[in-house]
Design a protein around this motif. Structure first.
Motif, PDB file in Angstrom:
ATOM      1  N   GLU A   1       0.820  -1.209   0.000  1.00  0.00           N
ATOM      2  CA  GLU A   1       0.000   0.000   0.000  1.00  0.00           C
ATOM      3  C   GLU A   1       0.856   1.261   0.000  1.00  0.00           C
ATOM      4  OE1 GLU A   1      -2.601  -1.072   3.190  1.00  0.00           O
ATOM      5  OE2 GLU A   1      -3.595  -2.522   1.868  1.00  0.00           O
ATOM      6  N   GLN A   2       2.037   1.183   0.651  1.00  0.00           N
ATOM      7  CA  GLN A   2       2.958   2.326   0.611  1.00  0.00           C
ATOM      8  C   GLN A   2       4.328   1.795   0.209  1.00  0.00           C
ATOM      9  OE1 GLN A   2       2.493   4.227   4.466  1.00  0.00           O
ATOM     10  NE2 GLN A   2       0.779   5.391   3.632  1.00  0.00           N
ATOM     11  N   PRO A   3       4.464   1.396  -1.064  1.00  0.00           N
ATOM     12  CA  PRO A   3       5.680   0.691  -1.462  1.00  0.00           C
ATOM     13  C   PRO A   3       6.933   1.571  -1.423  1.00  0.00           C
ATOM     14  CG  PRO A   3       4.255   1.089  -3.369  1.00  0.00           C
ATOM     15  CD  PRO A   3       3.501   1.532  -2.163  1.00  0.00           C
ATOM     16  N   ASN A   4       8.034   0.899  -1.105  1.00  0.00           N
ATOM     17  CA  ASN A   4       9.339   1.545  -1.039  1.00  0.00           C
ATOM     18  C   ASN A   4      10.327   0.545  -1.642  1.00  0.00           C
ATOM     19  OD1 ASN A   4      11.952   2.219  -0.089  1.00  0.00           O
ATOM     20  ND2 ASN A   4      11.075   3.315   1.656  1.00  0.00           N
ATOM     21  N   SER A   5      11.173   0.998  -2.539  1.00  0.00           N
ATOM     22  CA  SER A   5      12.119   0.091  -3.208  1.00  0.00           C
ATOM     23  C   SER A   5      12.975  -0.694  -2.219  1.00  0.00           C
ATOM     24  CB  SER A   5      13.045   0.872  -4.141  1.00  0.00           C
ATOM     25  OG  SER A   5      12.359   1.293  -5.290  1.00  0.00           O
ATOM     26  N   GLU A   6      13.197  -0.125  -1.045  1.00  0.00           N
ATOM     27  CA  GLU A   6      14.051  -0.780  -0.046  1.00  0.00           C
ATOM     28  C   GLU A   6      13.412  -2.047   0.525  1.00  0.00           C
ATOM     29  OE1 GLU A   6      17.134   0.475   0.939  1.00  0.00           O
ATOM     30  OE2 GLU A   6      16.885   1.958  -0.660  1.00  0.00           O
ATOM     31  N   TYR A   7      12.129  -2.249   0.293  1.00  0.00           N
ATOM     32  CA  TYR A   7      11.459  -3.424   0.852  1.00  0.00           C
ATOM     33  C   TYR A   7      11.707  -4.699   0.033  1.00  0.00           C
ATOM     34  CZ  TYR A   7       8.588   0.003   3.453  1.00  0.00           C
ATOM     35  OH  TYR A   7       8.138   1.015   4.252  1.00  0.00           O
ATOM     36  N   TRP A   8      12.218  -4.523  -1.185  1.00  0.00           N
ATOM     37  CA  TRP A   8      12.436  -5.692  -2.044  1.00  0.00           C
ATOM     38  C   TRP A   8      13.873  -5.653  -2.559  1.00  0.00           C
ATOM     39  CZ3 TRP A   8       7.918  -2.921  -1.921  1.00  0.00           C
ATOM     40  CH2 TRP A   8       6.788  -3.636  -1.506  1.00  0.00           C
ATOM     41  N   ASN A   9      14.633  -6.652  -2.216  1.00  0.00           N
ATOM     42  CA  ASN A   9      16.063  -6.630  -2.542  1.00  0.00           C
ATOM     43  C   ASN A   9      16.320  -7.196  -3.943  1.00  0.00           C
ATOM     44  OD1 ASN A   9      18.773  -6.123  -1.920  1.00  0.00           O
ATOM     45  ND2 ASN A   9      19.085  -8.237  -1.257  1.00  0.00           N
ATOM     46  N   VAL A  10      15.554  -6.736  -4.923  1.00  0.00           N
ATOM     47  CA  VAL A  10      15.680  -7.305  -6.271  1.00  0.00           C
ATOM     48  C   VAL A  10      16.870  -6.681  -7.000  1.00  0.00           C
ATOM     49  CG1 VAL A  10      13.280  -7.992  -6.555  1.00  0.00           C
ATOM     50  CG2 VAL A  10      13.950  -5.676  -7.162  1.00  0.00           C
ATOM     51  N   PRO A  11      17.593  -7.496  -7.771  1.00  0.00           N
ATOM     52  CA  PRO A  11      18.755  -6.986  -8.489  1.00  0.00           C
ATOM     53  C   PRO A  11      18.374  -6.340  -9.815  1.00  0.00           C
ATOM     54  CG  PRO A  11      18.565  -9.354  -8.824  1.00  0.00           C
ATOM     55  CD  PRO A  11      17.421  -8.951  -7.928  1.00  0.00           C
ATOM     56  N   LEU A  12      19.112  -5.296 -10.186  1.00  0.00           N
ATOM     57  CA  LEU A  12      19.035  -4.763 -11.549  1.00  0.00           C
ATOM     58  C   LEU A  12      20.323  -5.176 -12.235  1.00  0.00           C
ATOM     59  CD1 LEU A  12      17.621  -2.951 -13.678  1.00  0.00           C
ATOM     60  CD2 LEU A  12      18.945  -1.033 -12.756  1.00  0.00           C
ATOM     61  N   MET A  13      20.190  -5.789 -13.408  1.00  0.00           N
ATOM     62  CA  MET A  13      21.358  -6.340 -14.092  1.00  0.00           C
ATOM     63  C   MET A  13      21.616  -5.631 -15.408  1.00  0.00           C
ATOM     64  SD  MET A  13      20.788 -10.427 -13.459  1.00  0.00           S
ATOM     65  CE  MET A  13      22.544 -10.787 -13.515  1.00  0.00           C
ATOM     66  N   ARG A  14      22.888  -5.528 -15.736  1.00  0.00           N
ATOM     67  CA  ARG A  14      23.264  -5.148 -17.100  1.00  0.00           C
ATOM     68  C   ARG A  14      24.102  -6.298 -17.627  1.00  0.00           C
ATOM     69  NH1 ARG A  14      23.140  -0.753 -19.978  1.00  0.00           N
ATOM     70  NH2 ARG A  14      22.892   0.735 -18.272  1.00  0.00           N
ATOM     71  N   GLY A  15      23.695  -6.884 -18.724  1.00  0.00           N
ATOM     72  CA  GLY A  15      24.367  -8.096 -19.186  1.00  0.00           C
ATOM     73  C   GLY A  15      24.199  -9.175 -18.136  1.00  0.00           C
ATOM     74  N   GLU A  16      25.303  -9.663 -17.592  1.00  0.00           N
ATOM     75  CA  GLU A  16      25.231 -10.710 -16.574  1.00  0.00           C
ATOM     76  C   GLU A  16      25.695 -10.202 -15.212  1.00  0.00           C
ATOM     77  OE1 GLU A  16      27.101 -14.235 -18.179  1.00  0.00           O
ATOM     78  OE2 GLU A  16      25.803 -14.220 -19.949  1.00  0.00           O
ATOM     79  N   GLN A  17      25.828  -8.873 -15.078  1.00  0.00           N
ATOM     80  CA  GLN A  17      26.300  -8.284 -13.821  1.00  0.00           C
ATOM     81  C   GLN A  17      25.163  -7.572 -13.096  1.00  0.00           C
ATOM     82  OE1 GLN A  17      29.472  -8.913 -12.989  1.00  0.00           O
ATOM     83  NE2 GLN A  17      29.623  -9.945 -14.982  1.00  0.00           N
ATOM     84  N   VAL A  18      25.147  -7.728 -11.772  1.00  0.00           N
ATOM     85  CA  VAL A  18      24.211  -6.935 -10.957  1.00  0.00           C
ATOM     86  C   VAL A  18      24.821  -5.545 -10.799  1.00  0.00           C
ATOM     87  CG1 VAL A  18      23.124  -6.696  -8.702  1.00  0.00           C
ATOM     88  CG2 VAL A  18      23.352  -8.961  -9.734  1.00  0.00           C
ATOM     89  N   ILE A  19      24.076  -4.516 -11.198  1.00  0.00           N
ATOM     90  CA  ILE A  19      24.614  -3.156 -11.120  1.00  0.00           C
ATOM     91  C   ILE A  19      23.931  -2.325 -10.035  1.00  0.00           C
ATOM     92  CG2 ILE A  19      25.435  -3.076 -13.511  1.00  0.00           C
ATOM     93  CD1 ILE A  19      22.866  -1.436 -14.154  1.00  0.00           C
ATOM     94  N   GLU A  20      22.845  -2.847  -9.459  1.00  0.00           N
ATOM     95  CA  GLU A  20      22.124  -2.072  -8.453  1.00  0.00           C
ATOM     96  C   GLU A  20      21.268  -3.039  -7.644  1.00  0.00           C
ATOM     97  OE1 GLU A  20      20.343   1.625 -10.088  1.00  0.00           O
ATOM     98  OE2 GLU A  20      18.501   0.917  -9.139  1.00  0.00           O
ATOM     99  N   ARG A  21      21.321  -2.910  -6.312  1.00  0.00           N
ATOM    100  CA  ARG A  21      20.513  -3.803  -5.483  1.00  0.00           C
ATOM    101  C   ARG A  21      20.327  -3.183  -4.119  1.00  0.00           C
ATOM    102  NH1 ARG A  21      20.958 -10.317  -5.668  1.00  0.00           N
ATOM    103  NH2 ARG A  21      18.928 -10.687  -4.729  1.00  0.00           N
ATOM    104  N   PRO A  22      19.120  -2.925  -3.670  1.00  0.00           N
ATOM    105  CA  PRO A  22      17.887  -3.188  -4.411  1.00  0.00           C
ATOM    106  C   PRO A  22      17.725  -2.212  -5.577  1.00  0.00           C
ATOM    107  CG  PRO A  22      17.395  -2.013  -2.373  1.00  0.00           C
ATOM    108  CD  PRO A  22      18.854  -2.347  -2.329  1.00  0.00           C
ATOM    109  N   ALA A  23      17.080  -2.686  -6.622  1.00  0.00           N
ATOM    110  CA  ALA A  23      16.824  -1.824  -7.768  1.00  0.00           C
ATOM    111  C   ALA A  23      15.898  -0.689  -7.343  1.00  0.00           C
ATOM    112  CB  ALA A  23      16.166  -2.632  -8.880  1.00  0.00           C
ATOM    113  N   ASN A  24      16.223   0.529  -7.770  1.00  0.00           N
ATOM    114  CA  ASN A  24      15.318   1.650  -7.548  1.00  0.00           C
ATOM    115  C   ASN A  24      14.139   1.476  -8.494  1.00  0.00           C
ATOM    116  OD1 ASN A  24      13.872   4.019  -7.691  1.00  0.00           O
ATOM    117  ND2 ASN A  24      15.676   5.331  -7.533  1.00  0.00           N
ATOM    118  N   GLN A  25      12.999   1.101  -7.932  1.00  0.00           N
ATOM    119  CA  GLN A  25      11.855   0.775  -8.786  1.00  0.00           C
ATOM    120  C   GLN A  25      11.046   2.004  -9.200  1.00  0.00           C
ATOM    121  OE1 GLN A  25       9.693  -2.844  -8.333  1.00  0.00           O
ATOM    122  NE2 GLN A  25      10.978  -3.579  -6.669  1.00  0.00           N
TER     123      GLN A  25
END
Ligand code: MG
Length: 466
Positions: free
Chosen positions: A178-202
């Motif tokens: 209901e009040q989402p915040n990107s910090e609540y989900w530790n999902v990776p953002l990838m470029r190619g095969e590398q994680v470049i940001e975690r948690p991803a700023n959604q």
């Protein structure tokens, strides 16, 4: 190898010793192909499909200039199997991407789309396409399953659903949504095969996917390209960037949809400004219906019954647009089609060969796109897990088993099966089973024949992390 027109130009150039126009202006180039694939967007969630308070001017214009398909289906009512169907042109039961053990892949899954499957991107690579994947993948997050190992030259995105990897800071239950915040989900953002940001700023994810896709189009303007732009939105938790947050009268879900609409406008405008709109086919659709258990955070299936996770129409029929100015004949198409049809259609357009050692579940849509012939598809199989819960043949759909998408009820066997005429009754309200037992018999025979073509394979969703 040069095509005949290019050879001819080269010959003229050699004979005349003077400059001639480049071969590309004479040769008919293979078309660019763009698939914009949303997440959990329902049949009723865009203006062109009747939503009364979500403003989607770019999608509405795309519908006006192109085709609006009103009987377009996905291969499953949840993310992973639906995406496998789109990418392979095959029902996900054939690739092991549909399972009775788990419905989708999770961060602790060790499986993914098998290497033996031929993806849209791999097929188009054989014809010299540049291939870019931007957004949600959800066909395996281990290196061997990533887009870069399945035919894509580049990848930028979150490899699975944006609600996975809950952090300890995340409030339990619904509050986090209901009040989402990107910090609540530790999902990776990838470029190619590398994680470049975690948690991803959604908050900025829709905008960044779009910018990456635009840069890829700019870079590849001189050669045929394939863009797979798979938005993480509008899957909960919902996020919109500052320019859209709080702007729609539909609330946060509307903000998210209006940003997706902006994204579509950016892509189509860029094709126009690069003057490649008449050599580019753009398809817009979504992976499954609205996630209704999230109430107002979920979308709308419009007049269709049910939503995500269910084999009612609302779970698997999607608002779909095809656009290619000067080529796709504008109008409304009421014939049946499915995401699995994109692979044979793209093969036809890109002049690619398909392997003959496997069963395909798609049909070439080009006769319908270009107004040159009738529909080839007359059937849809609605799988849940490893079972055919329902099947459609022509206007009639029989439900053999029903179950709510995310409720506590178990599967309910329908005997006799429920029968609906979807052309008369798209909301699946009026059971005709007692009036048309012969139609049920016919559909049961069709399902039986289909089941005989399905061979057991490794269940990829049941494989744990190594
Ligand atoms: Mg989904």
């Amino acid at each position: 190898m040069l095509n005949p027109a290019a050879r001819c130009s080269l010959l003229i150039l050699l004979l005349s010793g003077c400059t001639v126009s480049p071969p590309s202006s004479e040769a008919e180039r293979l078309p660019n192909l763009i698939v914009i694939f949303c997440d959990d967007v329902g049949f009723g969630d865009i203006g062109a499909f009747g939503h009364p308070t979500i403003a989607t001017p770019h999608l509405d214009r795309m519908a006006e200039e192109g085709q609006r398909w009103t009987n377009f289906y996905v291969g499953a009512a949840v993310c992973t199997p639906s995406r496998a169907a789109l990418m392979t042109g095959r029902l996900p039961i054939r690739s092991g991407m549909m399972s009775s053990r788990r419905r989708v892949l999770f961060p602790d899954s060790g499986g993914g789309l098998p290497d033996e499957e031929l993806t849209l991107a791999e097929m188009l690579k054989t014809r010299g396409y540049a291939t870019g994947c931007f957004g949600k993948w959800h066909l395996g997050h281990l290196p061997q399953f990533l887009p870069t190992r399945h035919g894509f030259d580049s990848y930028f995105g979150i490899p699975y659903s944006n609600d996975m990897d809950r952090t300890p800071e995340s409030p339990r239950g619904r509050v986090a949504f209901e009040q989402p915040n990107s910090e609540y989900w530790n999902v990776p953002l990838m470029r190619g095969e590398q994680v470049i940001e975690r948690p991803a700023n959604q908050e900025t994810i829709t905008r960044r996917y779009t910018e990456e896709a635009l840069a890829f189009i700019d870079e590849n303007v001189d050669r045929p390209f394939f863009v797979y732009l798979a938005h993480s939105m509008a899957h909960v938790p919902l996020f919109a960037s500052e320019s859209f947050d709080g702007k729609s009268i539909r609330g946060l879900y509307g903000d998210v949809m209006e940003e997706i609409d902006w994204s579509v406008g950016q892509i189509l405008d860029r094709l126009r400004s690069l003057k490649i709109e008449d050599e580019t086919l753009v398809v817009f659709t979504s992976d499954n219906g609205p996630w209704l258990v999230f109430d107002q955070q979920g979308g709308s299936a419009g007049l269709l019954r049910g939503g995500k996770g269910e084999t009612w129409e609302g779970g698997m029929r999607e608002p779909t647009l095809f656009w290619w100015p000067g080529r796709v004949r504008p109008g409304v198409v009421m014939d049946m089609a499915a995401t699995m049809d994109l692979l044979p259609t793209f093969a036809q357009l890109a002049e690619a060969e398909l392997p003959e050692d496997r069963v395909y579940d798609g049909y070439d849509l080009s006769p319908l796109l270009f107004g040159t012939g009738p529909a080839q598809r007359d059937r849809i199989f609605y799988y849940r897990e490893e079972q055919v819960f329902a099947a459609r043949k022509g206007p009639f759909k029989a439900h053999f088993i029903t179950q709510s998408g995310y409720g506590s009820d178990g599967p309910a066997v329908q005997d006799p099966p429920l029968l609906y005429n979807l052309e008369h009754d798209p909301s699946e309200k009026y059971d005709l089973s007692s009036r048309h037992p012969e139609v049920i018999e016919e559909i049961m025979r069709m399902v039986e024949e289909h089941r005989n073509t399905v061979v057991p394979v490794v269940d990829q969703l049941a494989i744990p992390l190594p």
